[in-house]
Design an enzyme around this catalytic site. Structure first.
Site, short mmCIF file in Angstrom:
data_model
loop_
_atom_site.label_atom_id
_atom_site.label_comp_id
_atom_site.label_asym_id
_atom_site.label_seq_id
_atom_site.Cartn_x
_atom_site.Cartn_y
_atom_site.Cartn_z
N SER A 151 43.34 42.20 35.91
CA SER A 151 42.42 41.98 37.00
C SER A 151 41.44 43.13 37.01
O SER A 151 41.77 44.23 36.60
CB SER A 151 43.20 41.92 38.33
OG SER A 151 42.66 40.96 39.19
N ARG A 152 40.23 42.85 37.50
CA ARG A 152 39.24 43.93 37.54
C ARG A 152 39.59 44.92 38.64
O ARG A 152 39.30 46.11 38.53
CB ARG A 152 37.85 43.34 37.76
CG ARG A 152 37.41 42.41 36.65
CD ARG A 152 36.23 41.57 37.05
NE ARG A 152 36.48 40.83 38.29
CZ ARG A 152 35.63 39.96 38.83
NH1 ARG A 152 34.48 39.72 38.23
NH2 ARG A 152 35.93 39.35 39.95
N ASP A 158 38.05 22.05 47.08
CA ASP A 158 39.06 23.03 46.63
C ASP A 158 40.40 22.74 47.33
O ASP A 158 41.41 22.61 46.64
CB ASP A 158 38.58 24.46 46.88
CG ASP A 158 39.63 25.47 46.43
OD1 ASP A 158 39.76 25.69 45.23
OD2 ASP A 158 40.35 26.00 47.30
N LYS A 208 45.22 25.26 40.05
CA LYS A 208 44.37 24.10 40.34
C LYS A 208 43.04 24.57 40.92
O LYS A 208 43.03 25.63 41.54
CB LYS A 208 45.04 23.11 41.29
CG LYS A 208 45.62 23.69 42.58
CD LYS A 208 44.76 24.33 43.62
CE LYS A 208 43.56 23.61 44.13
NZ LYS A 208 42.94 24.38 45.29
N ILE A 216 45.83 33.93 45.86
CA ILE A 216 46.97 33.07 45.54
C ILE A 216 47.98 33.79 44.66
O ILE A 216 49.20 33.52 44.75
CB ILE A 216 46.50 31.74 44.89
CG1 ILE A 216 47.62 30.71 44.95
CG2 ILE A 216 46.01 31.94 43.45
CD1 ILE A 216 48.09 30.36 46.34
P1 NAP Z 1 40.31 34.75 44.84
O1 NAP Z 1 41.28 35.59 45.57
O2 NAP Z 1 38.90 34.70 45.33
O3 NAP Z 1 40.20 35.12 43.29
C1 NAP Z 1 41.33 35.41 42.51
C2 NAP Z 1 41.03 36.58 41.59
O4 NAP Z 1 40.26 36.15 40.48
C3 NAP Z 1 40.20 37.65 42.23
O5 NAP Z 1 40.99 38.54 42.98
C4 NAP Z 1 39.52 38.30 41.06
O6 NAP Z 1 40.31 39.38 40.66
C5 NAP Z 1 39.49 37.23 40.01
N1 NAP Z 1 38.11 36.77 39.80
C6 NAP Z 1 37.29 36.21 40.68
N2 NAP Z 1 36.12 35.90 40.13
C7 NAP Z 1 36.21 36.29 38.84
C8 NAP Z 1 35.32 36.25 37.74
N3 NAP Z 1 34.10 35.73 37.85
N4 NAP Z 1 35.74 36.72 36.56
C9 NAP Z 1 36.97 37.25 36.42
N5 NAP Z 1 37.86 37.32 37.46
C10 NAP Z 1 37.47 36.85 38.63
O7 NAP Z 1 40.81 33.24 44.73
P2 NAP Z 1 42.21 32.58 45.10
O8 NAP Z 1 42.19 32.13 46.50
O9 NAP Z 1 43.31 33.42 44.64
O10 NAP Z 1 42.09 31.25 44.22
C11 NAP Z 1 42.23 31.28 42.81
C12 NAP Z 1 42.60 29.88 42.36
O11 NAP Z 1 43.82 29.52 43.02
C13 NAP Z 1 41.56 28.83 42.75
O12 NAP Z 1 41.41 27.89 41.72
C14 NAP Z 1 42.17 28.17 43.98
O13 NAP Z 1 41.78 26.81 44.11
C15 NAP Z 1 43.65 28.28 43.68
N6 NAP Z 1 44.49 28.29 44.89
C16 NAP Z 1 44.15 29.05 45.97
C17 NAP Z 1 44.92 28.97 47.13
C18 NAP Z 1 44.59 29.78 48.35
O14 NAP Z 1 45.20 29.56 49.41
N7 NAP Z 1 43.68 30.76 48.30
C19 NAP Z 1 46.02 28.12 47.18
C20 NAP Z 1 46.38 27.41 46.03
C21 NAP Z 1 45.59 27.49 44.90
P3 NAP Z 1 39.64 40.77 40.26
O15 NAP Z 1 38.37 40.92 41.04
O16 NAP Z 1 40.66 41.81 40.58
O17 NAP Z 1 39.39 40.61 38.79
#
Ligand code: NAP
Length: 302
Positions: A34-35, A166, A88, A12
């Site tokens: 970010s990691r 989610d 969110k 996101i």
């Molecule tokens: P994601 O790509 O799986 O995770 C986002 C980033 O968070 C990862 O790239 C990782 O970065 C970091 N991360 C993950 N687990 C972690 C941990 N245990 N400790 C520290 N850093 C961690 O997820 P996403 O889809 O972007 O979603 C993130 C949030 O945005 C969620 O709450 C989701 O509901 C919301 N969201 C998502 C979307 C969608 O379409 N995907 C849309 C709207 C809102 P590093 O590994 O580089 O640290």
């Protein structure tokens, strides 16, 4: 211009936050944490505290992590006197978000628990139209393919990941925004794959004849629709709230996309010294998780 750091450079952040910030004259993306992930041309940190120490001019932290790790970052940002914007759902538990609200108020910083779907282009029109109506029935259909929209994101099926809630919580964020009366959950069925901790499908029955169907196994056409019936009208929000049709006629839409609108709201909250933390969509999810009847279904693999 406000200096901001993005934390959690994943799907996101790359899809929405970075483009919204880069296109804005009001924001300067000054650092990332970010990691693994980085953004071209932006100083990248792997350690949050090191970033906070190195960039005292960064006054705003936007947290794009999944919900479970988010609280610790938010609490540290607030303790460092920074304004905080939460993706969110705002956290893994209701109590931790309530605590963040208290901490933000004590530190005199802004906390914004964002609900991006509330900023979808048709939502304001639907809310305005329904504000003085008597609602007779609501049908919410949020059917999408998890493999397409969350490829490999195993955290959604871990505790705190919320599963189909989610995306479903986006529908609930619109529902709680546009309906002119509160509703409460009466019963729910949660279908949980036998190898997962969270549901992949959910059916929710609320008071006031409001029903929501969430399905994460939908192939083919994807559907994010809400239809609201009043005594004499029908309002439909299509495409996740981005198109509003009233009695068959498309309505006027708001001018900004969801994420530019969220950042405009964040800037406004900071300037006004306010916070915005509405937990109502998450309360409905917590109620469904507390009271829903669970059915075990086939295992799920990405
Ligand atoms: P994601 O790509 O799986 O995770 C986002 C980033 O968070 C990862 O790239 C990782 O970065 C970091 N991360 C993950 N687990 C972690 C941990 N245990 N400790 C520290 N850093 C961690 O997820 P996403 O889809 O972007 O979603 C993130 C949030 O945005 C969620 O709450 C989701 O509901 C919301 N969201 C998502 C979307 C969608 O379409 N995907 C849309 C709207 C809102 P590093 O590994 O580089 O640290």
């Amino acid at each position: 211009m406000k200096n901001i750091a993005l934390v959690g450079i994943g799907k996101i952040a790359v899809d929405q936050h970075v483009p919204a910030l880069m296109a804005s004259d009001d924001w300067a993306l000054t650092a990332t944490v970010s990691r693994v992930g980085t953004v071209d041309g932006v100083p990248a940190f792997t350690d949050f505290d090191a970033m906070l120490a190195a960039h005292s001019q960064i006054s705003v932290i936007s947290l794009c992590l999944p919900p479970v790790p988010r609280f610790a970052y938010a609490a540290r940002a607030i303790a460092a006197g920074r304004h905080v914007m939460l993706e969110k759902p705002p956290g893994a538990t209701l109590a931790e978000v309530q605590l963040l609200s208290t901490l933000a108020a004590q530190a005199d910083v802004t906390l914004f628990a964002t609900w991006h779907s509330r900023m979808a282009r048709g939502v304001a029109a639907a809310k305005a139209f329904l504000s003085d109506k008597t609602i007779t029935k609501v049908e919410i259909t949020w059917h999408e393919d998890v493999r397409r929209w969350h490829p490999g994101q195993s955290w959604v099926f871990e505790p705190g990941g919320m599963g189909v809630f989610d995306p479903g919580i986006n529908a609930l964020s619109i529902m709680t925004e546009i309906l002119p009366m509160p509703v409460y959950l009466q019963n729910a069925v949660l279908r949980v794959p036998e190898n997962c901790q969270t549901p992949i499908q959910a059916e929710l029955q609320f008071s006031n004849n409001v029903h929501a169907s969430f399905d994460w196994l939908k192939q083919g056409d994807q559907q994010w629709d809400i239809t609201v019936h009043t005594q004499s009208d029908e309002v439909t929000l299509l495409d996740g709230g981005n198109r509003c049709v009233m009695n068959g006629v498309p309505s006027t839409q708001t001018s900004l996309d969801e994420y530019p609108a969220l950042y405009a709201r964040m800037a406004q909250l900071i300037d006004e010294g306010q916070s915005d933390v509405d937990l109502s969509p998450m309360i409905h999810v917590a109620d469904a998780m507390a009271c829903g009847q669970r059915e075990m279904v086939d295992p799920f693999h990405f």
